[in-house]
Design an enzyme around this catalytic site. Structure first.
Site, PDB file in Angstrom:
ATOM      1  N   ALA A  32       0.838  -1.198   0.000  1.00 51.86           N
ATOM      2  CA  ALA A  32       0.000   0.000   0.000  1.00 51.86           C
ATOM      3  C   ALA A  32       0.874   1.249   0.000  1.00 51.86           C
ATOM      4  O   ALA A  32       2.061   1.189   0.314  1.00 51.86           O
ATOM      5  CB  ALA A  32      -0.876  -0.015   1.244  1.00 51.86           C
ATOM      6  N   GLU A  63       1.460  -6.803   6.642  1.00 53.99           N
ATOM      7  CA  GLU A  63       0.714  -5.690   7.246  1.00 53.99           C
ATOM      8  C   GLU A  63       0.856  -5.609   8.767  1.00 53.99           C
ATOM      9  O   GLU A  63       0.784  -4.517   9.334  1.00 53.99           O
ATOM     10  CB  GLU A  63      -0.773  -5.803   6.890  1.00 53.99           C
ATOM     11  CG  GLU A  63      -1.103  -5.461   5.441  1.00 53.99           C
ATOM     12  CD  GLU A  63      -0.928  -6.617   4.469  1.00 53.99           C
ATOM     13  OE1 GLU A  63      -0.337  -7.652   4.847  1.00 53.99           O
ATOM     14  OE2 GLU A  63      -1.382  -6.489   3.320  1.00 53.99           O
ATOM     15  N   GLY A 115      -0.562  -5.450   0.033  1.00 52.91           N
ATOM     16  CA  GLY A 115      -1.594  -5.379  -1.010  1.00 52.91           C
ATOM     17  C   GLY A 115      -1.129  -5.969  -2.331  1.00 52.91           C
ATOM     18  O   GLY A 115      -1.939  -6.499  -3.097  1.00 52.91           O
ATOM     19  N   GLU A 164      -1.741  -9.513  -2.082  1.00 52.11           N
ATOM     20  CA  GLU A 164      -3.186  -9.786  -2.160  1.00 52.11           C
ATOM     21  C   GLU A 164      -3.659  -9.762  -3.606  1.00 52.11           C
ATOM     22  O   GLU A 164      -4.517 -10.556  -3.999  1.00 52.11           O
ATOM     23  CB  GLU A 164      -3.950  -8.759  -1.319  1.00 52.11           C
ATOM     24  CG  GLU A 164      -3.685  -8.958   0.167  1.00 52.11           C
ATOM     25  CD  GLU A 164      -4.440  -7.976   1.038  1.00 52.11           C
ATOM     26  OE1 GLU A 164      -4.108  -6.776   0.980  1.00 52.11           O
ATOM     27  OE2 GLU A 164      -5.358  -8.401   1.751  1.00 52.11           O
TER      28      GLU A 164
END
Ligand code: NAD
Length: 704
Positions: free
Chosen positions: A66, A128, A105, A108
């Site tokens: 992110a 995270e 992310g 992901e």
């Protein structure tokens, strides 16, 4: 960013569309990247000429996670879960071509693809929790469907980053491609069948393995609420529908984002990057360093030699005579033996690194060194003598560093004919383990010497913090006030155990008195004796520690200090210490009062922040966040509290100032409120918001 190059572009290779992300430096998932991905996936899904999609981060990259700057702002559409859902829902096969870091992310997104191909340099992980969060875009639900609940808990809670081989072994990568990754992905994409992790069941788990993973994660949690949340949400994957799990994950993610812990961890994330930016050094190249030498192979010298050898440098270890040199090498060998025993290094690696360290008593060997770290006795006469001799043998341009904890670096530099080459490299014990490296800058040091020190820190995996030259630099200067006030609290009525328990409840791994016992009380004692003659009589002097030393209680090494220690090393309160404390109180006619843990925490935090404010105003620290880093990486300050300056900001500087005034009343001279703290408290400001203004001035108003 060049305005004409969008961060996400699409190129056609026949029926395969390659979605390429190019958003330096790491392809973080900023709004523009999320939007570009979303638009591309939707358009390509609707395009009848496209049979399959490839997502690529370009050579050497994928998506490193992110955009952490955006995390302190309200969420902004398109949200990552929606982008991931669009990839997952896409009717056409999607291949992830992972040439570098697929973290957070980015991982992901990869997990939402149907095939994951990686270069040997690929890295994968849901990291995270390192930022006090949990994966927020399906990671907690897709990963267990791929690797099982126990593995998912281990990977997510430990924030592990897997190399390509390990990711392949666990199934996070389907294949490691040695050759042209993108060409391979394009060739394979049309033949890939859809394989949505969201539609797979969670593999039946082994309860014992799951319990073990949970126990390990809880133990390592260290006050990060994200760990408990991650466990809860990952376990839900095994019990609930995918959509239900996703909703749980999102709610937990959004709540954690606003948590005090996550904010503190984000602060440190930026602080760590900011610390290496030193005004005036922007275009200064470091000097080349390959051969290094360490003078003095005691506790610190041996640890420093290991840290240097671990970084791939060849180290000459110089001692006073052959016998001391051999003893020094033995210390280095012992450190490596311990690492081999614990499994951190293989026997061969340990032997290879030990082979990089050459002990000697011959000063002529120093002539080859590009950089020398002196770690002899903490005595100005000893160090001055060493630097004089070093000046005579070191090659021109060699960096001459000292590991002194308190001594005046200008005085050390002044004995040489090359003060521009002298710098402080203040390592912390154990030097091969502790991350902090204070880079101390005497008045005449050349900018490229500081740049060299910062480059060396990076090579050693250390966190550098640049400090000005003063008594104790940043860390020990503030620590001295912290310790003084801990002792004042004891003399005023708290027990050492109460102070330590309050600090441990705050999140320190160990209280200050337990730490003193571990490091030994004799060093601080010697320092206090040296300074006795010049001490201001208006400073409150607590002599309990002196009495302990005078009774032979030097801490753990003598089996007694602030605490008593049994044969197994377990500590307990000692009536002898209680009697000493009572005697000290009686001599000053102090009626002991009681302190709550909160009062103890507030007092000690306030005095740290106050001394930090003085160091800031004097320019000893460049920024408040550097002080935070020093305490987090060098003194066991809890990461989830963000460091003393950050924690003071959270408390509110008016409250801090009131507490500092009380500390001043108790501690006398030396504990006065810092003018900077007074001014910030008056104006309702914080250290954090003072800092950018100051930096903007120093950097000519440029955004870093
Ligand atoms: P130590 O006593 O364990 O080791 C000092 C070593 O230096 C000894 O082996 C000694 O033989 C050698 N030495 C002394 N004079 C020498 C000379 N002229 N030439 C070559 N070798 C010489 O001390 P230490 O704890 O390792 O501390 C070393 C330095 O590191 C000090 O300046 C200290 O303040 C600093 N330091 C110590 C710590 C700590 O926690 N121990 C932490 C940070 C910095």
């Amino acid at each position: 960013m060049d305005a004409v190059t969008p961060p996400v572009t699409v190129a056609r290779h026949g029926a395969v569309a390659v979605i390429a992300i190019d958003f330096p430096p790491v392809n973080a998932l900023s709004k523009a990247v999320r939007q570009g991905l979303m638009d591309a996936v939707r358009a390509l899904e609707a395009d009848p000429d496209v049979a399959a999609l490839v997502i690529s981060g370009g050579p050497g990259r994928f998506i490193a996670g992110a955009d952490i700057r955006e995390m302190s702002q309200p969420p902004d559409a398109p949200f990552l879960p929606d982008v991931v859902a669009a990839i997952d829902a896409c009717a056409k096969p999607v291949v992830a071509a992972i040439a570098g870091a697929a973290l957070g992310g980015g991982c992901e997104i990869a997990l939402a693809c149907d095939l994951r191909l990686g270069r040997p340099k690929a890295l994968m992980g849901l990291t995270e929790t390192r930022l006090g969060l949990i994966p927020g875009a399906g990671g907690t639900q897709r990963l267990p469907r791929l690797v099982g609940v126990a593995q998912a808990i281990a990977l997510i809670c430990e924030g592990r980053v897997l190399k390509a081989g390990d990711a392949l072994a666990l199934g996070l990568l389907d294949e490691v491609v040695e050759g042209d990754l993108l060409a391979e992905a394009i060739a394979r994409a049309p033949g890939v069948t859809k394989r949505r992790l969201s539609e797979l069941p969670v593999p039946a788990g082994d309860d014992a393995a799951e319990e073990a993973a949970i126990a390990r994660a809880r133990k390592a949690a260290k006050g990060v609420p994200a760990i408990a949340e991650a466990i809860r949400v990952i376990r839900a994957a095994g019990e609930a529908e995918f959509a239900t799990g996703l909703a749980l994950e999102r709610a937990a993610f959004l709540a954690l984002r606003e948590s005090a812990e996550a904010k503190a961890l984000r602060h440190l994330f930026f602080a760590e990057r900011e610390a290496t930016k030193v005004p005036g050094l922007e275009s200064v190249a470091p000097r080349p360093v390959e051969a290094v030498a360490v003078i003095g192979a005691g506790t610190m010298g041996a640890g420093i030699a290991v840290a240097l050898a671990d970084a791939g440098l060849s180290v000459t270890l110089v001692e006073r005579d052959g016998e001391a040199a051999a003893a020094g090498l033995q210390r280095v060998a012992d450190l490596y033996a311990r690492q081999v025993k614990s499994g951190r290094l293989t026997q061969a690696q340990g032997a290879e690194r030990l082979g990089c360290v050459t002990p000697t008593a011959d000063w002529a060997s120093l002539a080859a060194a590009d950089l020398v770290v002196e770690a002899a006795f903490e005595d100005l006469a000893v160090k001055a003598d060493i630097f004089r001799r070093l000046d005579a043998v070191a090659k021109p341009g060699a960096v001459l560093a000292t590991n002194t904890s308190y001594l005046d670096l200008d005085a050390i530099a002044a004995v040489t004919s090359r003060p521009q080459d002298v710098v402080g490299l203040h390592f912390f014990a154990p030097a091969n383990v502790m991350k902090l490296l204070e880079v101390v800058r005497p008045a005449r040091t050349a900018p490229d010497v500081i740049a060299t020190a910062l480059a060396l820190a990076k090579r050693m995996g250390k966190q550098p913090v640049v400090a000005g030259n003063c008594d104790g630099f940043i860390g020990n200067r503030i620590y001295a006030l912290y310790r003084r006030h801990a002792e004042v609290l004891v003399e005023d009525g708290a027990s050492p155990q109460e102070v330590d328990a309050a600090l441990e409840a705050y999140g320190f791994a160990m209280g200050i008195f337990a730490v003193s016992d571990m490091s030994g009380l004799d060093i601080a004692y010697a320092m206090r004796k040296r300074r006795a003659a010049t001490r201001d009589p208006a400073e409150r002097y607590v002599s309990i520690a002196d009495r302990l030393v005078e009774q032979g209680r030097l801490g753990r090494k003598t089996g007694a200090g602030w605490y008593a220690y049994d044969a197994a090393g377990a500590k307990s309160a000692d009536p002898v210490v209680e009697a000493l404390i009572a005697e000290a109180r009686a001599e000053k006619a102090i009626v002991p009062r009681s302190f709550t843990p909160e009062q103890i925490q507030r007092r000690l935090l306030a005095v740290m922040a106050n001394e930090g404010a003085k160091a800031l105003a004097e320019g000893i620290a460049l920024r408040a966040s550097d002080i935070d880093l020093a305490f987090v990486h060098g003194y066991g300050f809890p990461r989830t509290r963000g460091g003393p300056m950050w924690a003071a900001d959270q408390m509110g500087l008016r409250v801090v100032l009131t507490e500092v005034e009380a500390a001043h009343a108790a501690g006398g001279t030396g504990s006065e409120p810092a003018p900077l703290l007074v001014a910030l408290a008056r104006d309702g400001r914080s250290f954090a918001d003072w800092q950018p203004t100051k930096q903007a001035e120093q950097q000519g108003g440029q955004e870093p």
